[in-house]
Enzyme design. Structure first.
Site, short mmCIF file in Angstrom:
data_model
loop_
_atom_site.label_atom_id
_atom_site.label_comp_id
_atom_site.label_asym_id
_atom_site.label_seq_id
_atom_site.Cartn_x
_atom_site.Cartn_y
_atom_site.Cartn_z
N ASP A 99 -30.50 40.26 -26.00
CA ASP A 99 -31.19 41.54 -25.89
C ASP A 99 -32.54 41.49 -25.22
OD1 ASP A 99 -32.67 40.21 -27.77
OD2 ASP A 99 -31.91 41.34 -29.48
N GLU A 121 -23.13 37.58 -27.87
CA GLU A 121 -23.91 38.19 -28.96
C GLU A 121 -23.97 39.71 -28.78
OE1 GLU A 121 -27.40 35.89 -30.81
OE2 GLU A 121 -28.33 37.81 -30.33
N GLU A 135 -35.78 45.49 -27.69
CA GLU A 135 -34.51 44.77 -27.70
C GLU A 135 -33.32 45.65 -28.10
OE1 GLU A 135 -37.34 43.62 -29.01
OE2 GLU A 135 -37.75 41.75 -27.95
N HIS A 242 -45.97 30.87 -30.92
CA HIS A 242 -45.44 31.36 -29.64
C HIS A 242 -46.57 31.38 -28.61
CE1 HIS A 242 -43.68 34.17 -26.75
NE2 HIS A 242 -42.52 34.11 -27.39
C1 UD1 Z 1 -39.20 37.72 -25.26
C2 UD1 Z 1 -38.12 38.73 -25.61
C3 UD1 Z 1 -37.85 38.73 -27.11
C4 UD1 Z 1 -37.58 37.35 -27.64
C5 UD1 Z 1 -38.69 36.42 -27.21
C6 UD1 Z 1 -38.31 35.03 -27.62
C7 UD1 Z 1 -38.11 40.71 -24.20
C8 UD1 Z 1 -38.52 42.13 -24.07
N1 UD1 Z 1 -38.55 40.07 -25.27
O1 UD1 Z 1 -40.40 38.18 -25.84
O2 UD1 Z 1 -36.71 39.54 -27.37
O3 UD1 Z 1 -37.53 37.42 -29.05
O4 UD1 Z 1 -38.83 36.46 -25.78
O5 UD1 Z 1 -39.40 34.17 -27.73
O6 UD1 Z 1 -37.41 40.21 -23.36
N2 UD1 Z 1 -45.45 32.83 -22.44
C9 UD1 Z 1 -45.89 31.66 -21.86
N3 UD1 Z 1 -44.98 30.63 -21.72
C10 UD1 Z 1 -43.69 30.72 -22.15
C11 UD1 Z 1 -43.27 31.92 -22.74
C12 UD1 Z 1 -44.15 32.98 -22.86
O7 UD1 Z 1 -47.04 31.52 -21.49
O8 UD1 Z 1 -42.93 29.76 -22.00
C13 UD1 Z 1 -46.42 33.96 -22.57
C14 UD1 Z 1 -46.76 34.63 -21.22
O9 UD1 Z 1 -48.10 35.04 -21.25
C15 UD1 Z 1 -45.84 35.85 -21.22
C16 UD1 Z 1 -45.88 36.21 -22.70
O10 UD1 Z 1 -45.86 34.97 -23.40
O11 UD1 Z 1 -46.33 36.86 -20.35
C17 UD1 Z 1 -44.77 37.11 -23.17
O12 UD1 Z 1 -43.48 36.66 -22.76
P1 UD1 Z 1 -42.27 37.71 -22.68
O13 UD1 Z 1 -41.01 36.99 -22.34
O14 UD1 Z 1 -42.65 38.85 -21.82
O15 UD1 Z 1 -42.19 38.29 -24.15
P2 UD1 Z 1 -41.82 37.59 -25.52
O16 UD1 Z 1 -42.70 38.18 -26.56
O17 UD1 Z 1 -41.77 36.13 -25.36
N1 UDP Z 2 -37.41 27.54 -31.81
C1 UDP Z 2 -37.80 26.34 -31.19
N2 UDP Z 2 -39.09 25.93 -31.30
C2 UDP Z 2 -40.02 26.62 -32.00
C3 UDP Z 2 -39.63 27.85 -32.60
C4 UDP Z 2 -38.33 28.28 -32.48
O1 UDP Z 2 -36.98 25.67 -30.57
O2 UDP Z 2 -41.17 26.17 -32.07
C5 UDP Z 2 -36.03 28.01 -31.67
C6 UDP Z 2 -35.31 28.45 -32.91
O3 UDP Z 2 -34.62 27.39 -33.53
C7 UDP Z 2 -34.34 29.51 -32.39
C8 UDP Z 2 -35.06 30.10 -31.21
O4 UDP Z 2 -36.09 29.17 -30.86
O5 UDP Z 2 -33.16 28.92 -31.91
C9 UDP Z 2 -35.65 31.43 -31.57
O6 UDP Z 2 -36.50 31.84 -30.56
P1 UDP Z 2 -37.53 33.02 -30.75
O7 UDP Z 2 -37.90 33.11 -32.18
O8 UDP Z 2 -38.61 32.80 -29.75
O9 UDP Z 2 -36.69 34.29 -30.29
P2 UDP Z 2 -35.71 35.31 -31.01
O10 UDP Z 2 -34.60 34.56 -31.63
O11 UDP Z 2 -36.53 36.08 -32.00
O12 UDP Z 2 -35.27 36.21 -29.92
#
Ligand code: UD1
Ligand code: UDP
Length: 385
Positions: A99, A121, A135, A242
């Site tokens: 999602d 999923e 999502e 995160h």
């Molecule tokens: C996204 C997904 C969410 C999922 C989450 C998993 C959408 C709308 N949301 O949200 O459903 O639960 O990923 O973690 O698609 N960033 C980094 N490095 C990384 C990853 C993220 O620096 O490797 C930072 C960046 O500043 C980026 C911000 O996190 O702009 C947000 O990332 P983004 O993928 O837009 O949103 P998430 O909150 O991670």
């Molecule tokens: N996870 C990981 N390292 C971390 C935290 C989470 O590998 O430090 C894994 C976790 O086991 C799960 C996935 O990341 O498989 C979940 O990702 P996240 O919570 O970012 O996204 P969501 O599932 O909420 O979309």
């Protein structure tokens, strides 16, 4: 029998973890499948951690991530980037997962380029487009676009039927999250790089990142955790934060100065799964963690008001506690002090999968294109409503 070109598209950490078993299985069956792996890199570092763990080298990398990206940035960049890849490869089917914005934009690109879309999923619902935001809308639209549906549970299939998606194209497979655990969890695994935690202390594993929890809700939850740690000297919290700056800021502000709350970098997935297996209980707003924890026999306090994964609540392994400070504090204290409540949650049945979702998904794809016998589906063992 026709060899099928299957394109997998994913971009964030959770999609990568749950698609990795499919990518690896496609590579292991060259007589049946031609795999093409595309990453959007909606996440960069957190995606690369997973690719390295599973030894996956993408064929295409759209490299879209930038700091503080907006939903529009990701959507437009993925949509633009996918077009040429789809035209060059012309797969029989493209698989998207879950999602995220990657899921939505990639499936839309598939539709625009007349490529069949399979949704891994499929069918998870809260029926509230603001929870989780965005999502819930992403998965509804992705299911509107999709041609094949891999519903993890009976309930997700029923959700799809309520929206009139064709039953013959819906397969109950279990969740590939549980398949991924078969690759990662080992009794002898030592998680490296953690602070030293005394053996008689209880470890709570925390993750929290969801967009609608950022700001005040997150602060309320962190204050509850702070209070419980201050009043329970044997409790240690490990929080791999995160990389989103909006999350980092609140976490460092509220937990500053607490030596039994350990804020660490996102953990590599093998370390994360094994640390989850070694924890006392888990607190999370993550989707994937809600599915994994029951398979590891760990109680979970879900830091949200609703969940699209109610099977775990019904099975007794997840408890929805919301984000109010008093409710979160009460639920934590209950799990720490009430052994019966703890045991009930820790011994509940995992309703999300049996580790064979990937095989069912690949069998369903072959059945869709090549015919034969319809694959046997996953039975989560929960009573139907
Ligand atoms: C996204 C997904 C969410 C999922 C989450 C998993 C959408 C709308 N949301 O949200 O459903 O639960 O990923 O973690 O698609 N960033 C980094 N490095 C990384 C990853 C993220 O620096 O490797 C930072 C960046 O500043 C980026 C911000 O996190 O702009 C947000 O990332 P983004 O993928 O837009 O949103 P998430 O909150 O991670
Ligand atoms: N996870 C990981 N390292 C971390 C935290 C989470 O590998 O430090 C894994 C976790 O086991 C799960 C996935 O990341 O498989 C979940 O990702 P996240 O919570 O970012 O996204 P969501 O599932 O909420 O979309």
């Amino acid at each position: 029998m026709k060899q099928l070109k299957v394109m997998t598209v994913f971009g964030t950490r959770p999609e990568a973890i749950k698609m990795a078993p499919i990518v690896l299985a496609l590579q292991q069956r060259p007589e049946k499948f031609v795999p093409v792996t595309v990453v959007t890199a909606q996440h960069r570092e957190m995606l690369d951690q997973v690719l390295a763990t599973f030894n996956i080298t993408p064929d295409y990398d759209l490299n879209v991530m930038h700091q503080r990206q907006t939903l529009t940035d990701v959507t437009t960049n993925v949509l633009q980037g996918m077009g040429p890849v789809l035209e060059k490869e012309r797969p029989d089917i493209m698989l998207v997962h879950g999602d995220t914005t990657t899921t939505l934009a990639a499936s839309l690109a598939g539709f625009y380029h007349h490529v069949a879309v399979g949704h891994v999923e499929a069918g998870l619902r809260t029926w509230d487009k603001n929870a989780p935001y965005p999502e819930e809308l992403n998965r509804q639209v992705t299911d509107d676009i999709s041609d094949l549906y891999f519903a993890p549970t009976q309930l997700s299939k029923e959700n799809l039927l309520k929206e009139n998606h064709p039953e013959k194209n819906i397969y109950i497979t279990g969740n590939t999250a549980i398949d991924a655990l078969q690759h990662t969890v080992r009794a002898e695994h030592q998680v490296t790089g953690l602070p030293v935690i005394p053996e008689d202390h209880r470890l709570i594993l925390l993750t929290m990142h969801r967009r609608e929890n950022q700001g005040t809700p997150m602060e309320r939850v962190f204050k509850a955790i702070r209070h419980v740690v201050e009043t329970h000297p044997d409790v240690e919290v490990v929080y791999p934060v995160h990389l989103n700056p909006a999350v980092q800021e609140v976490a460092h502000k509220v937990f500053n100065g607490l030596d039994r709350v350990h804020l660490i970098e996102p953990l590599e997935v093998v370390d994360f799964h094994n640390l989850a297996a070694q924890s006392y209980f888990i607190m999370t707003d993550s989707g994937g963690v809600q599915e994994e924890a029951p398979a590891l026999k760990k109680p979970v306090l879900v830091l949200r008001d609703v969940t699209e994964r109610p099977e775990g609540v019904q099975a007794g392994t997840l408890r929805l506690v919301g984000t109010e400070t008093a409710a979160v504090t009460g639920a934590m204290v209950d799990l720490l002090t009430n052994e019966d409540a703890y045991q009930q949650m820790a011994t509940a049945r995992n309703p999300y999968g049996d580790g064979h979702a990937t095989d069912r998904i690949l069998a369903a794809i072959q059945f869709y294109f090549n015919g034969g016998t319809r694959p046997v589906e996953f039975d989560s063992g929960l009573a139907r409503k």
